[in-house]
Design a protein around this motif. Sequence first.
Motif, PDB file in Angstrom:
ATOM      1  N   ARG A   1      91.039  71.743  19.337  1.00  0.00           N
ATOM      2  CA  ARG A   1      91.358  70.631  18.465  1.00  0.00           C
ATOM      3  C   ARG A   1      90.653  70.962  17.043  1.00  0.00           C
ATOM      4  O   ARG A   1      89.301  71.194  17.138  1.00  0.00           O
ATOM      5  CB  ARG A   1      90.775  69.151  18.868  1.00  0.00           C
ATOM      6  N   ALA A   2      91.444  70.915  15.960  1.00  0.00           N
ATOM      7  CA  ALA A   2      90.866  71.023  14.522  1.00  0.00           C
ATOM      8  C   ALA A   2      89.960  69.746  14.365  1.00  0.00           C
ATOM      9  O   ALA A   2      90.590  68.596  14.566  1.00  0.00           O
ATOM     10  CB  ALA A   2      91.878  71.411  13.650  1.00  0.00           C
TER      11      ALA A   2
ATOM     12  N   PRO B   1      88.752  67.229  12.033  1.00  0.00           N
ATOM     13  CA  PRO B   1      89.017  66.609  10.626  1.00  0.00           C
ATOM     14  C   PRO B   1      87.696  66.465   9.923  1.00  0.00           C
ATOM     15  O   PRO B   1      88.063  66.325   8.565  1.00  0.00           O
ATOM     16  CB  PRO B   1      89.878  65.589  10.869  1.00  0.00           C
TER      17      PRO B   1
ATOM     18  N   SER C   1      91.153  70.565   7.459  1.00  0.00           N
ATOM     19  CA  SER C   1      92.265  70.163   7.847  1.00  0.00           C
ATOM     20  C   SER C   1      92.903  71.160   9.093  1.00  0.00           C
ATOM     21  O   SER C   1      92.500  72.422   9.181  1.00  0.00           O
ATOM     22  CB  SER C   1      93.267  70.290   6.943  1.00  0.00           C
ATOM     23  N   VAL C   2      93.791  70.802   9.820  1.00  0.00           N
ATOM     24  CA  VAL C   2      94.461  71.639  10.944  1.00  0.00           C
ATOM     25  C   VAL C   2      95.119  72.675  10.093  1.00  0.00           C
ATOM     26  O   VAL C   2      95.097  73.978  10.893  1.00  0.00           O
ATOM     27  CB  VAL C   2      95.197  70.554  11.794  1.00  0.00           C
ATOM     28  N   GLU C   3      95.740  72.616   8.986  1.00  0.00           N
ATOM     29  CA  GLU C   3      96.310  73.706   8.345  1.00  0.00           C
ATOM     30  C   GLU C   3      95.221  74.851   7.961  1.00  0.00           C
ATOM     31  O   GLU C   3      95.449  76.114   8.103  1.00  0.00           O
ATOM     32  CB  GLU C   3      96.855  73.429   6.923  1.00  0.00           C
TER      33      GLU C   3
ATOM     34  N   ARG D   1     101.316  73.705  17.536  1.00  0.00           N
ATOM     35  CA  ARG D   1     100.827  72.372  17.447  1.00  0.00           C
ATOM     36  C   ARG D   1     101.840  71.557  18.403  1.00  0.00           C
ATOM     37  O   ARG D   1     102.848  72.220  18.904  1.00  0.00           O
ATOM     38  CB  ARG D   1     101.491  71.835  16.047  1.00  0.00           C
TER      39      ARG D   1
ATOM     40  N   ASN E   1      96.201  67.522  15.493  1.00  0.00           N
ATOM     41  CA  ASN E   1      95.199  68.251  15.488  1.00  0.00           C
ATOM     42  C   ASN E   1      94.886  69.210  16.565  1.00  0.00           C
ATOM     43  O   ASN E   1      94.066  70.020  16.552  1.00  0.00           O
ATOM     44  CB  ASN E   1      94.155  67.227  15.192  1.00  0.00           C
TER      45      ASN E   1
ATOM     46  N   LEU F   1      95.895  72.031  18.910  1.00  0.00           N
ATOM     47  CA  LEU F   1      96.288  73.409  19.009  1.00  0.00           C
ATOM     48  C   LEU F   1      96.558  73.984  20.223  1.00  0.00           C
ATOM     49  O   LEU F   1      95.460  74.205  20.873  1.00  0.00           O
ATOM     50  CB  LEU F   1      95.842  74.229  17.797  1.00  0.00           C
TER      51      LEU F   1
ATOM     52  N   THR G   1      86.549  73.538  14.783  1.00  0.00           N
ATOM     53  CA  THR G   1      87.146  73.768  16.109  1.00  0.00           C
ATOM     54  C   THR G   1      86.485  73.227  17.314  1.00  0.00           C
ATOM     55  O   THR G   1      85.177  73.417  17.429  1.00  0.00           O
ATOM     56  CB  THR G   1      87.986  74.832  16.640  1.00  0.00           C
TER      57      THR G   1
END
Lengths: 171, 337
Positions: free
Chosen positions: B57-58, B60, B64-66, B81, B87, B89, B109
């Motif tokens: 999981r990214a 936050p 950002s997840v990007e 995704r 969020n 991955l 992460t």
Amino acid sequence: MRQANLEEETAVLGFLEAMEKGLSMKVLSGGALGVVERDGIQFAVLTSQALLSLPQDLLAGAEAAGLPLGVLEGDGFHLDLQGAALVAVHTKAQTCRVTEQAAKLFLYGRNVLGDSVVWHEPGLKRGDACIVCNGRGESLGLGVVVGPFKGMREAVKPVQDLGTYLRDQDE
Amino acid sequence: MTEPDFPVARFAAGPKIREWSRKHGFSDWMVARILQLTDRPADVLEGLLHRPPRYLRANPLRASVEEVLSRLEAKNFSLARNELDPNILKLRQAPISPGATIEHMQGLTTPQDLASASAPLALGAQPGDIVADLAAAPGVKTLHVAGDLAGGGLRERGAIIAVEPDADRMRALRFNLERCGATSVVMRNHTAQELPGKAWADRVLLDAPCTGEGTIPKDKNRRHGKPEEVTAMAALQRELVDAADRILKPGGTLVYATCTFAPEENEAQVSRLVGKGYRVEPLGFDRVASVPLVPGVTQWPGLELDPSVARARHFLPGVHPTLGFFVAKLTKRERAI
């Protein structure tokens, strides 16, 4: 867990302002300073007023709380891993940047050779504490300058690095 | 610990189930029970044998997840995704362990199974909330809630009281939350039952200790469970549910979750809360990887279950690309006027 008193707050803010004027406002960024005591050590932590306003019986005796910025000792304050990470977001003061390979080695607790330093704050000299960063300027941990920023000799001796989160959990 | 007031249901294990259980080293009583939960028994049996995809999981609070996607893809990770949690991955390809990356060390992460993300998603914490996480270690869900308290920003508003009775697991909780930059969490090293006070939490997350049948695909030791373990866990869960009920404000939200299949540990606990005046709410999501989640059971030998527990959901290995998980969202009734 409790709110930092005036002396403690002064120690933390004074440390940050000595690094760079205006840095304490950026690091705290609207948050509040708390103190957590564990194993006889007093940790200065970044938290929120909402947390510090919780009933006392929820705060007292906490094992940990907030984000530890560093350790309060006597009248002084020493930066810790997460404090360094926050500081490096806002300033280049007392930082050096190392190559990708040196970054990997540093995260395994290895020292940094002079030629691996791609940039350093001009004022850094032998004996200074410094924040070791990767090429992006992100903190990898803390070290002490022990030699020249050139050549194949040891330039920065590691004190604490982010790899500790893996090594200590594996124990 | 008090004894639960229900027996642990047993079902006859036919010759095929006994043969399959012997071959794969399972307790046949457990397999017979698990298969009562599904109309896709062959898929579930297959799912119990194989580890599902891994996820991370990214965070936050850090990025950002990007940004996480961009940084890990530059290191030859292949990630996908999903519809449940933007969020999270899925790891399609990992040249090294994700835990050995600098992104992990920097707290960008954290590993998290997709099913387990459903509990904080159902909780729906909002900036300014006071949240209690009653079985917090290793802190993955606590961190998820902290991210929600930040409401898309980098700094949380509100507070989380995270409780973990085990000292070693507390250490892991502390390390994870520190690594990931959470500022809003108070960590307390004692049982949930020892938490002081009444009606101070806006939301309570109780991912209860359980027999862990849902983690069988990654932990073979769980294949040899005994009925008395279900009994003991159900008794402990009752105490934890009572603690959750005590600290939750009227009108507040309680999410009850486990990583087991056993209705004695799941639907029975939820039904008991309904008996205390709680309402079971829809989770706000109903499928994962386009496959509908499995409703909570309302009929189980030895249990009297309220029909509304059907709003709870099971994730089943082999049916869903996750470990097994159970999640229910409940609202505590407002005080009588």
